[in-house]
Design a protein around this motif. Structure first.
Motif, PDB file in Angstrom:
ATOM      1  N   CYS A   1       0.877  -1.173   0.000  1.00 41.60           N
ATOM      2  CA  CYS A   1       0.000   0.000   0.000  1.00 41.60           C
ATOM      3  C   CYS A   1       0.912   1.220   0.000  1.00 41.60           C
ATOM      4  O   CYS A   1       1.938   1.225   0.684  1.00 41.60           O
ATOM      5  CB  CYS A   1      -0.895   0.011   1.230  1.00 41.60           C
ATOM      6  SG  CYS A   1      -2.079  -1.343   1.212  1.00 41.60           S
ATOM      7  N   TRP A   2       0.550   2.235  -0.762  1.00 38.94           N
ATOM      8  CA  TRP A   2       1.406   3.408  -0.948  1.00 38.94           C
ATOM      9  C   TRP A   2       0.596   4.677  -0.795  1.00 38.94           C
ATOM     10  O   TRP A   2      -0.589   4.694  -1.130  1.00 38.94           O
ATOM     11  CB  TRP A   2       2.062   3.376  -2.342  1.00 38.94           C
ATOM     12  CG  TRP A   2       2.932   2.182  -2.542  1.00 38.94           C
ATOM     13  CD1 TRP A   2       2.538   0.967  -3.044  1.00 38.94           C
ATOM     14  CD2 TRP A   2       4.327   2.045  -2.211  1.00 38.94           C
ATOM     15  NE1 TRP A   2       3.607   0.099  -3.052  1.00 38.94           N
ATOM     16  CE2 TRP A   2       4.718   0.733  -2.553  1.00 38.94           C
ATOM     17  CE3 TRP A   2       5.271   2.913  -1.679  1.00 38.94           C
ATOM     18  CZ2 TRP A   2       6.015   0.263  -2.372  1.00 38.94           C
ATOM     19  CZ3 TRP A   2       6.576   2.446  -1.492  1.00 38.94           C
ATOM     20  CH2 TRP A   2       6.933   1.137  -1.838  1.00 38.94           C
ATOM     21  N   ASP A   3       1.261   5.720  -0.316  1.00 38.57           N
ATOM     22  CA  ASP A   3       0.614   7.033  -0.175  1.00 38.57           C
ATOM     23  C   ASP A   3       1.235   7.995  -1.184  1.00 38.57           C
ATOM     24  O   ASP A   3       2.464   8.060  -1.305  1.00 38.57           O
ATOM     25  CB  ASP A   3       0.844   7.590   1.240  1.00 38.57           C
ATOM     26  CG  ASP A   3       0.189   6.713   2.314  1.00 38.57           C
ATOM     27  OD1 ASP A   3      -0.675   5.891   1.958  1.00 38.57           O
ATOM     28  OD2 ASP A   3       0.560   6.864   3.492  1.00 38.57           O
ATOM     29  N   TYR A   4       0.381   8.729  -1.864  1.00 40.94           N
ATOM     30  CA  TYR A   4       0.881   9.728  -2.812  1.00 40.94           C
ATOM     31  C   TYR A   4       1.136  11.028  -2.061  1.00 40.94           C
ATOM     32  O   TYR A   4       0.231  11.567  -1.422  1.00 40.94           O
ATOM     33  CB  TYR A   4      -0.127   9.933  -3.943  1.00 40.94           C
ATOM     34  CG  TYR A   4      -0.116   8.773  -4.920  1.00 40.94           C
ATOM     35  CD1 TYR A   4       0.661   8.827  -6.065  1.00 40.94           C
ATOM     36  CD2 TYR A   4      -0.831   7.617  -4.669  1.00 40.94           C
ATOM     37  CE1 TYR A   4       0.709   7.752  -6.939  1.00 40.94           C
ATOM     38  CE2 TYR A   4      -0.790   6.533  -5.542  1.00 40.94           C
ATOM     39  CZ  TYR A   4      -0.018   6.611  -6.674  1.00 40.94           C
ATOM     40  OH  TYR A   4       0.038   5.556  -7.523  1.00 40.94           O
ATOM     41  N   GLY A   5       2.356  11.508  -2.137  1.00 46.08           N
ATOM     42  CA  GLY A   5       2.741  12.751  -1.470  1.00 46.08           C
ATOM     43  C   GLY A   5       2.343  13.957  -2.299  1.00 46.08           C
ATOM     44  O   GLY A   5       1.643  13.829  -3.312  1.00 46.08           O
ATOM     45  N   PRO A   6       2.809  15.146  -1.890  1.00 48.11           N
ATOM     46  CA  PRO A   6       2.386  16.390  -2.560  1.00 48.11           C
ATOM     47  C   PRO A   6       2.606  16.371  -4.082  1.00 48.11           C
ATOM     48  O   PRO A   6       1.742  16.811  -4.840  1.00 48.11           O
ATOM     49  CB  PRO A   6       3.254  17.453  -1.898  1.00 48.11           C
ATOM     50  CG  PRO A   6       3.562  16.891  -0.551  1.00 48.11           C
ATOM     51  CD  PRO A   6       3.674  15.409  -0.723  1.00 48.11           C
ATOM     52  N   LEU A   7       3.740  15.869  -4.536  1.00 48.13           N
ATOM     53  CA  LEU A   7       3.954  15.857  -5.992  1.00 48.13           C
ATOM     54  C   LEU A   7       3.238  14.686  -6.647  1.00 48.13           C
ATOM     55  O   LEU A   7       2.791  14.770  -7.789  1.00 48.13           O
ATOM     56  CB  LEU A   7       5.452  15.814  -6.312  1.00 48.13           C
ATOM     57  CG  LEU A   7       6.238  17.039  -5.849  1.00 48.13           C
ATOM     58  CD1 LEU A   7       7.662  16.988  -6.368  1.00 48.13           C
ATOM     59  CD2 LEU A   7       5.583  18.333  -6.295  1.00 48.13           C
ATOM     60  N   GLY A   8       3.134  13.575  -5.909  1.00 49.20           N
ATOM     61  CA  GLY A   8       2.440  12.393  -6.445  1.00 49.20           C
ATOM     62  C   GLY A   8       0.981  12.680  -6.728  1.00 49.20           C
ATOM     63  O   GLY A   8       0.453  12.271  -7.771  1.00 49.20           O
ATOM     64  N   ILE A   9       0.340  13.411  -5.825  1.00 51.44           N
ATOM     65  CA  ILE A   9      -1.088  13.673  -6.031  1.00 51.44           C
ATOM     66  C   ILE A   9      -1.289  14.639  -7.207  1.00 51.44           C
ATOM     67  O   ILE A   9      -2.250  14.509  -7.973  1.00 51.44           O
ATOM     68  CB  ILE A   9      -1.787  14.163  -4.733  1.00 51.44           C
ATOM     69  CG1 ILE A   9      -3.281  14.406  -4.944  1.00 51.44           C
ATOM     70  CG2 ILE A   9      -1.144  15.382  -4.129  1.00 51.44           C
ATOM     71  CD1 ILE A   9      -4.064  13.194  -5.360  1.00 51.44           C
ATOM     72  N   GLU A  10      -0.361  15.575  -7.395  1.00 47.58           N
ATOM     73  CA  GLU A  10      -0.459  16.461  -8.572  1.00 47.58           C
ATOM     74  C   GLU A  10      -0.345  15.636  -9.853  1.00 47.58           C
ATOM     75  O   GLU A  10      -1.107  15.804 -10.801  1.00 47.58           O
ATOM     76  CB  GLU A  10       0.644  17.527  -8.558  1.00 47.58           C
ATOM     77  CG  GLU A  10       0.502  18.587  -7.486  1.00 47.58           C
ATOM     78  CD  GLU A  10      -0.756  19.433  -7.626  1.00 47.58           C
ATOM     79  OE1 GLU A  10      -1.231  19.607  -8.759  1.00 47.58           O
ATOM     80  OE2 GLU A  10      -1.268  19.901  -6.594  1.00 47.58           O
ATOM     81  N   LEU A  11       0.639  14.732  -9.848  1.00 45.09           N
ATOM     82  CA  LEU A  11       0.862  13.878 -11.030  1.00 45.09           C
ATOM     83  C   LEU A  11      -0.375  13.012 -11.290  1.00 45.09           C
ATOM     84  O   LEU A  11      -0.838  12.888 -12.429  1.00 45.09           O
ATOM     85  CB  LEU A  11       2.103  13.013 -10.752  1.00 45.09           C
ATOM     86  CG  LEU A  11       2.576  12.073 -11.826  1.00 45.09           C
ATOM     87  CD1 LEU A  11       2.917  12.826 -13.098  1.00 45.09           C
ATOM     88  CD2 LEU A  11       3.834  11.314 -11.341  1.00 45.09           C
ATOM     89  N   LYS A  12      -0.890  12.436 -10.219  1.00 46.13           N
ATOM     90  CA  LYS A  12      -2.049  11.558 -10.356  1.00 46.13           C
ATOM     91  C   LYS A  12      -3.270  12.329 -10.867  1.00 46.13           C
ATOM     92  O   LYS A  12      -4.005  11.856 -11.738  1.00 46.13           O
ATOM     93  CB  LYS A  12      -2.344  10.930  -8.994  1.00 46.13           C
ATOM     94  CG  LYS A  12      -3.132   9.649  -9.075  1.00 46.13           C
ATOM     95  CD  LYS A  12      -3.295   9.067  -7.686  1.00 46.13           C
ATOM     96  CE  LYS A  12      -3.639   7.607  -7.774  1.00 46.13           C
ATOM     97  NZ  LYS A  12      -4.118   7.086  -6.498  1.00 46.13           N
ATOM     98  N   ASN A  13      -3.481  13.526 -10.300  1.00 44.54           N
ATOM     99  CA  ASN A  13      -4.612  14.335 -10.784  1.00 44.54           C
ATOM    100  C   ASN A  13      -4.445  14.689 -12.259  1.00 44.54           C
ATOM    101  O   ASN A  13      -5.417  14.703 -13.012  1.00 44.54           O
ATOM    102  CB  ASN A  13      -4.751  15.617  -9.957  1.00 44.54           C
ATOM    103  CG  ASN A  13      -5.384  15.342  -8.605  1.00 44.54           C
ATOM    104  OD1 ASN A  13      -6.009  14.293  -8.413  1.00 44.54           O
ATOM    105  ND2 ASN A  13      -5.214  16.248  -7.672  1.00 44.54           N
ATOM    106  N   ASN A  14      -3.204  14.954 -12.675  1.00 47.78           N
ATOM    107  CA  ASN A  14      -2.975  15.258 -14.095  1.00 47.78           C
ATOM    108  C   ASN A  14      -3.318  14.049 -14.966  1.00 47.78           C
ATOM    109  O   ASN A  14      -3.900  14.190 -16.042  1.00 47.78           O
ATOM    110  CB  ASN A  14      -1.526  15.674 -14.332  1.00 47.78           C
ATOM    111  CG  ASN A  14      -1.206  16.998 -13.675  1.00 47.78           C
ATOM    112  OD1 ASN A  14      -2.107  17.759 -13.322  1.00 47.78           O
ATOM    113  ND2 ASN A  14       0.074  17.288 -13.486  1.00 47.78           N
ATOM    114  N   VAL A  15      -2.937  12.852 -14.501  1.00 51.62           N
ATOM    115  CA  VAL A  15      -3.258  11.629 -15.255  1.00 51.62           C
ATOM    116  C   VAL A  15      -4.769  11.464 -15.355  1.00 51.62           C
ATOM    117  O   VAL A  15      -5.324  11.227 -16.432  1.00 51.62           O
ATOM    118  CB  VAL A  15      -2.631  10.381 -14.576  1.00 51.62           C
ATOM    119  CG1 VAL A  15      -3.197   9.105 -15.151  1.00 51.62           C
ATOM    120  CG2 VAL A  15      -1.113  10.406 -14.710  1.00 51.62           C
ATOM    121  N   LYS A  16      -5.441  11.628 -14.210  1.00 54.31           N
ATOM    122  CA  LYS A  16      -6.897  11.427 -14.221  1.00 54.31           C
ATOM    123  C   LYS A  16      -7.587  12.469 -15.095  1.00 54.31           C
ATOM    124  O   LYS A  16      -8.515  12.151 -15.830  1.00 54.31           O
ATOM    125  CB  LYS A  16      -7.440  11.515 -12.788  1.00 54.31           C
ATOM    126  CG  LYS A  16      -7.056  10.333 -11.931  1.00 54.31           C
ATOM    127  CD  LYS A  16      -7.943  10.320 -10.705  1.00 54.31           C
ATOM    128  CE  LYS A  16      -7.155  10.010  -9.469  1.00 54.31           C
ATOM    129  NZ  LYS A  16      -7.923  10.122  -8.245  1.00 54.31           N
TER     130      LYS A  16
END
Ligand code: GAP
Length: 441
Positions: free
Chosen positions: A36-51
């Motif tokens: 299980c992994w947590d998306y940090g401040p940059l990870g969540i930006e990247l993920k939102n961009n993907v979505k």
């Protein structure tokens, strides 16, 4: 660029992701929770961009509607879909060391890979991959529900709701992004296979007999989407499922595979699922799910389905792997760069006053406040400018803007491009236009 290396080792990426605030291990201070992994401040930006790019590509068209179904659903959904009876992996235990393996992934007559004991495996047993929980305060029979193992079933059970409320005619699609949960036996390779992940799925409902045409169209659209996000062509390929791989409900299936550092593996599945799911739900619910085809003499039938299903986390992993470059290794020009396309990059622009001086900071803050009306920006004032550039390179920021003492005289700043490292002097009043041209939005 001379002397440029791609990512060779997943560990280098895991370390960058931790170091730079993309992805942390879940519950790390307690020793971590497996896979299980947590998306940090940059990870969540990247993920939102993907979505966002997926959502735009899949739903900003008149033949596709969006949906957000709940994660918990009636257990009958999973009976109808076949997940309760068939969503299993065969498992064996080592009687000596108690380690557990997937029977189809090891040689059962070989010694245990963990403790090397001979003849130590139990008989294979089927293990269901769904996470079970209980609804309401009373545990016990009848209260069991499951965390959904795929988002697709939320779409199938809402097929008629969407079709009738939005007055859709075939062919049309329903798209959804959401969490899915699988109690994987052999998770691993960072975020490649996890027990909690996000899927981005679109089910396209078509007239029976027309599925091949839409399967071909779906393949092309989805392949292009991966290219548009910056994945290099040489790292992408199709893998058609042979008769032994094809799920019992599908009449065709192809994966889009990516060349991960661990080898070629599935990133997205495109499946021609026939009318299997709608038929099963119609049967078990007793509801009539037929589509009335006004364009064909009011014929009633269950549509066929072309499904495109991509793991958000897995595509994100591919983007990180593909963007990663190590340049000029071992020299004083060495740098690690994430060469994201601008729309994927978590931070678009870094604004940096050359030194911690009030006039420079004031000028830089004004520029920052203007830019962050439209773009995710970072403000960085600490360390040498060279170090600050390297940090932005490592998180993939396309543009860095430096405010120096000349800026106070000539009302201009230096803008540095991540990939070419070229610097241009741009008037402050023209920054907005310049940035728009460089980023493309
Ligand atoms: N509705 C069809 C379906 O769920 P799938 O091939 O099982 O098909 C689709 O899953 C995609 O979901 C995969 O191609 C992969 O990108 C992602 N995925 C599946 N299991 C995953 C896991 N344990 N961890 C991360 N991503 C996963």
């Amino acid at each position: 660029m001379s002397n440029e290396k791609n990512l060779e080792n997943m560990a280098d990426l895991v370390s960058l992701c931790k170091r730079r605030g993309f992805i942390f291990q879940s519950s790390e201070i307690y020793g971590g929770l497996g896979s299980c992994w947590d998306y940090g401040p940059l990870g969540i930006e990247l993920k939102n961009n993907v979505k966002n790019t997926w959502w735009k590509a899949m739903t900003f068209r008149s033949d596709v509607e969006g949906l957000d179904a709940s994660i918990l659903m009636s257990p009958l959904v999973w009976k109808a879909s076949g997940h309760i009876d068939n969503f299993t992996d065969p498992l064996v235990d080592c009687k000596e060391c108690k380690a557990r393996f997937r029977a189809d992934k090891i040689e059962l007559d070989a010694p245990c890979p963990n403790c090397k004991a001979e003849d130590s495996f139990t008989e294979p047993r089927e293990f269901n991959l769904m996470f079970e929980t209980h609804m309401g305060p009373v545990k016990g029979s009848g209260a069991e529900v499951y965390l959904r193992p795929e988002t697709a079933q939320g779409i199938f059970v809402n097929f008629l709701n969407v079709q009738s409320t939005m007055r859709k005619k075939l062919p049309f699609g329903i798209a959804q992004i959401g969490k899915a949960f699988r109690n994987e036996i052999t998770p691993g390779n960072f975020i490649f296979r996890t027990r909690e992940f996000e899927q981005m799925e679109m089910q396209y409902f078509v007239k029976p007999g027309e599925q091949k045409k839409f399967m071909d169209e779906g393949k092309e659209i989805r392949y292009q989407w991966h290219l548009d996000n910056g994945i290099r062509k040489e790292n992408l390929r199709f893998h058609p499922h042979g008769p032994d791989e094809l799920a019992h409900y599908a009449d065709a299936a192809e994966d889009i595979e990516y060349k991960f550092p661990i080898g070629w593996d599935e990133m997205e599945g495109i499946h021609s699922r026939t009318d299997f799911d709608l038929k099963q739900h119609a049967e078990l619910s007793g509801k009539n799910l037929n589509y009335v085809d006004q364009a064909d003499g009011n014929k009633k039938y269950l549509p066929y389905v072309i499904e495109t299903s991509v793991g958000c986390d897995r595509h994100l992993l591919a983007l990180l792997c593909d963007a990663y470059r190590l340049e000029n290794e071992g020299t004083k020009e060495e740098r690690t760069v994430l060469k994201f396309k601008p729309h994927i990059a978590p931070v678009k622009i870094a604004v940096m006053p050359l030194m911690k001086k009030p006039q420079l900071e004031e000028c830089a803050t004004n520029i920052l406040n203007e830019l962050q009306k439209n773009y995710k920006c970072e403000y960085d004032v600490s360390g040498s400018i060279g170090k600050r550039y390297r940090r932005q390179d490592e998180i993939g920021t396309p543009l860095c803007i430096t405010v120096d003492f000349d800026s106070l005289e000539d009302n201009a700043v230096t803008i540095r491009d991540r990939d070419s490292m070229k610097q241009e002097r741009i008037e402050i009043s023209k920054i907005g236009q310049y940035v728009r041209e460089q980023l493309g939005f």
